[in-house]
Write an enzyme that holds these catalytic residues in place. Structure first.
Site, PDB file in Angstrom:
ATOM      1  N   HIS A  69      31.379 -18.009  13.324  1.00  0.00           N
ATOM      2  CA  HIS A  69      31.287 -17.736  11.891  1.00  0.00           C
ATOM      3  C   HIS A  69      31.910 -16.393  11.542  1.00  0.00           C
ATOM      4  O   HIS A  69      31.808 -15.418  12.295  1.00  0.00           O
ATOM      5  CB  HIS A  69      29.848 -17.838  11.386  1.00  0.00           C
ATOM      6  CG  HIS A  69      28.896 -16.811  11.901  1.00  0.00           C
ATOM      7  ND1 HIS A  69      28.679 -15.610  11.250  1.00  0.00           N
ATOM      8  CD2 HIS A  69      28.077 -16.810  12.974  1.00  0.00           C
ATOM      9  CE1 HIS A  69      27.763 -14.919  11.906  1.00  0.00           C
ATOM     10  NE2 HIS A  69      27.382 -15.624  12.962  1.00  0.00           N
ATOM     11  N   ASP A 186      28.739  -9.755  15.230  1.00  0.00           N
ATOM     12  CA  ASP A 186      28.132 -11.070  14.982  1.00  0.00           C
ATOM     13  C   ASP A 186      28.699 -11.599  13.658  1.00  0.00           C
ATOM     14  O   ASP A 186      28.269 -11.170  12.591  1.00  0.00           O
ATOM     15  CB  ASP A 186      26.611 -10.896  14.917  1.00  0.00           C
ATOM     16  CG  ASP A 186      25.863 -12.136  14.469  1.00  0.00           C
ATOM     17  OD1 ASP A 186      26.437 -13.236  14.539  1.00  0.00           O
ATOM     18  OD2 ASP A 186      24.704 -11.991  14.031  1.00  0.00           O
ATOM     19  N   GLU A 220      27.071 -19.114   7.819  1.00  0.00           N
ATOM     20  CA  GLU A 220      26.127 -19.162   8.936  1.00  0.00           C
ATOM     21  C   GLU A 220      24.960 -18.218   8.743  1.00  0.00           C
ATOM     22  O   GLU A 220      23.811 -18.563   9.055  1.00  0.00           O
ATOM     23  CB  GLU A 220      26.865 -18.837  10.241  1.00  0.00           C
ATOM     24  CG  GLU A 220      26.077 -19.184  11.512  1.00  0.00           C
ATOM     25  CD  GLU A 220      25.111 -18.087  11.969  1.00  0.00           C
ATOM     26  OE1 GLU A 220      24.279 -18.365  12.862  1.00  0.00           O
ATOM     27  OE2 GLU A 220      25.161 -16.960  11.430  1.00  0.00           O
ATOM     28  N   GLU A 221      25.230 -17.027   8.229  1.00  0.00           N
ATOM     29  CA  GLU A 221      24.164 -16.023   8.096  1.00  0.00           C
ATOM     30  C   GLU A 221      23.072 -16.439   7.109  1.00  0.00           C
ATOM     31  O   GLU A 221      21.988 -15.857   7.103  1.00  0.00           O
ATOM     32  CB  GLU A 221      24.747 -14.672   7.685  1.00  0.00           C
ATOM     33  CG  GLU A 221      25.592 -13.989   8.752  1.00  0.00           C
ATOM     34  CD  GLU A 221      24.806 -13.505   9.958  1.00  0.00           C
ATOM     35  OE1 GLU A 221      23.572 -13.702  10.000  1.00  0.00           O
ATOM     36  OE2 GLU A 221      25.428 -12.944  10.878  1.00  0.00           O
ATOM     37  N   ASP A 240      28.820 -17.648  19.594  1.00  0.00           N
ATOM     38  CA  ASP A 240      28.154 -16.670  18.728  1.00  0.00           C
ATOM     39  C   ASP A 240      27.632 -15.556  19.626  1.00  0.00           C
ATOM     40  O   ASP A 240      27.745 -15.624  20.853  1.00  0.00           O
ATOM     41  CB  ASP A 240      27.028 -17.353  17.939  1.00  0.00           C
ATOM     42  CG  ASP A 240      26.726 -16.665  16.616  1.00  0.00           C
ATOM     43  OD1 ASP A 240      26.948 -15.447  16.521  1.00  0.00           O
ATOM     44  OD2 ASP A 240      26.254 -17.346  15.685  1.00  0.00           O
ATOM     45  N   HIS A 320      22.380  -7.326  14.071  1.00  0.00           N
ATOM     46  CA  HIS A 320      22.072  -7.138  12.651  1.00  0.00           C
ATOM     47  C   HIS A 320      21.889  -5.661  12.290  1.00  0.00           C
ATOM     48  O   HIS A 320      21.352  -5.339  11.238  1.00  0.00           O
ATOM     49  CB  HIS A 320      20.860  -7.958  12.224  1.00  0.00           C
ATOM     50  CG  HIS A 320      21.187  -9.414  12.048  1.00  0.00           C
ATOM     51  ND1 HIS A 320      20.443 -10.252  11.251  1.00  0.00           N
ATOM     52  CD2 HIS A 320      22.185 -10.184  12.549  1.00  0.00           C
ATOM     53  CE1 HIS A 320      20.962 -11.471  11.284  1.00  0.00           C
ATOM     54  NE2 HIS A 320      22.024 -11.451  12.072  1.00  0.00           N
TER      55      HIS A 320
END
Length: 346
Positions: A69, A186, A220-221, A240, A320
Site C-alpha cells: 500500500h 509502512d 489500507e491504513e 507490508d 506508525h
C-alpha cells in the site's frame, strides 16, 4: 539474482517524500504508474484509485496477486479556530505523541499547499503550566500555519477549509550504514522492494512461473485497501512492514513472515512455502504473530475473495511513528519474493 540498490533507494526516496495520506494518493499513484511504464509493464487504475500492475508469467491460468500500500497516515482539518490555528482529525492510527513539533503541509481543494507545524494546545513552557502534559490525543493538537493569519477568516481567505488533507513531513534519510529512516516506511518501502524485484527479473530475462498482478493499494491504513481484487487472482502475498518489539523475533535485518495477525492465521501452505524457501536460500528471516495488525490480504479475505493469502515484509522499527528499517531486511524480502515467483508452482 542481483538487485539494483541505487534504483531501490531512488524509487523509495521519491515515493516516501510524495504526500499520500489515505484518500489523497493521486500524485504518488501517477509516479508509480510512470515507474511501471519505464519497466515496460502495463498499469491500470481501479475505480477506487488502486493501481494494478501486470507482469506476464509462464502460466497465466492461475494468477498470483501481490500487494503493497502506498497510502499513509495523515491528518485532516477538522475545524479552524478563532486565532487562525487548525484543529485536527486523524487519518489512520497515528501515534499522537510523535507528532509534536513535526512539520506538515495543508493541501487545499484548489491545489494550494501551505506549510505549518503540529503543536499541542499548550505549546509554550513559559506560559502554560500543563505544557508537558498536553499533546497525547488529537484533541490536544493543532497546526500553526506559516502564514500571517490572526483570525479564522484569514485562514478561510487562504482557501483552507474543513476537510483539507494534511501530510506529515516524512524526514526521509538514508544512512551510510544502510538504515532507511522515515515516516511512512509502512508501506512505501514495499512498493520499492517489489519494483526492484521486477526490474531484476526483467534484466535477467526471467519470467515468473505465474502471471503477477501487483495491487498498489490506496486505502489500507483505513481498512479496505485491497478489498476489491482482479477476479483471476487465486493466491495473494501482501508485502507490508514486519513488526518488531515485545514478544517478537524479527529485526530490521530480517524478512518477517507473518503466521497470524489480528485478523487470524494466514494460509498454511503458502506460509510453509515461504519458510522453506527462506531456509533453502539461507535468508535472515523470522516467523512471528502480529498482535495489532491487518493487511491488504486480510481485507481481501474479509471482502469474500476466494484466495489463499500470505504476508511478508521487512522488519520495521517504531511502526506508525518515526520508522526505520535496514537495506539487509529489504534485500532479504527481495530474495524471498524472487524465489517464490520463480520456484513455486500452484
Amino acid at each position: 539474482m542481483n538487485f539494483d540498490h541505487s534504483y531501490f533507494y531512488s524509487l523509495a526516496t521519491d515515493i516516501l517524500m510524495t504526500p499520500s495520506p489515505s484518500g489523497y494518493t493521486q500524485a504518488v499513484i501517477e509516479k508509480i504508474a510512470t515507474y511501471a511504464k519505464e519497466l515496460g509493464l502495463s498499469a491500470i487504475k481501479s475505480n477506487k484509485g488502486n493501481l494494478i500492475v501486470t507482469f506476464e508469467g509462464l502460466d497465466s491460468t492461475k494468477v498470483l496477486g501481490l500487494s503493497a500500500h502506498v497510502d499513509t497516515l495523515g491528518l485532516m482539518v477538522r475545524s479552524i479556530s478563532a486565532d487562525g490555528t487548525l484543529r485536527l482529525t486523524s487519518i489512520g492510527g497515528n501515534q499522537m505523541m510523535t507528532l509534536l513539533g513535526e512539520y506538515c503541509t495543508v493541501h487545499t481543494r484548489d491545489g494550494k499547499a501551505y506549510t505549518g507545524t503540529i503543536l499541542s494546545l499548550a505549546p509554550a513552557s513559559h506560559v502554560y503550566e500543563d505544557c508537558g502534559k498536553k499533546g497525547q490525543t488529537v484533541d490536544e493538537l493543532m497546526v500553526r500555519l506559516d502564514e500571517v493569519v490572526l483570525s479564522k477568516q484569514d485562514v478561510i481567505d487562504l482557501g483552507i477549509q474543513n476537510g483539507d488533507f494534511i501530510s506529515i513531513d516524512p524526514k526521509t534519510t538514508i544512512t551510510e550504514s544502510g538504515f532507511i529512516k522515515s515516516r511512512h516506511i509502512d508501506d512505501k518501502i514495499s512498493v520499492a522492494i517489489i519494483f526492484t524485484v521486477f526490474k531484476s527479473l526483467l534484466e535477467a530475462n526471467i519470467k515468473p512461473n505465474h502471471t503477477i498482478q501487483f495491487v498498489v493499494s490506496t486505502y489500507e491504513e483505513v481498512g479496505h485497501g485491497a478489498a476489491s481484487l482482479p477476479a483471476n487472482i487465486t493466491r495473494m502475498i501482501a508485502v507490508d512492514m514486519g513488526c518488531i518489539g515485545k514478544d517478537l523475533s524479527c529485526t530490521e535485518y530480517d524478512v518477517s513472515i507473518c503466521a497470524k495477525d489480528s485478523s487470524g492465521p494466514y494460509d498454511y501452505e503458502m506460509t510453509s512455502e515461504l519458510i522453506e524457501l527462506s531456509k533453502k536460500h539461507e535468508l535472515g528471516y523470522a516467523v512471528d504473530i502480529y498482535p495489532f495488525y491487518g493487511s491488504d490480504a486480510s481485507a481481501a479475505l474479509r471482502a469474500g475473495h476466494d484466495i489463499k493469502a500470505a504476508l511478508i515484509g521487512p522488519g520495521v522499527h517504531a511502526s506508525h511513528g518515526v520508522e526505520r528499517t535496514h537495506i539487509d531486511g529489504c534485500v532479504n524480502v527481495m530474495k524471498l519474493l524472487s524465489a517464490y515467483l520463480t520456484e513455486i508452482k500452484f
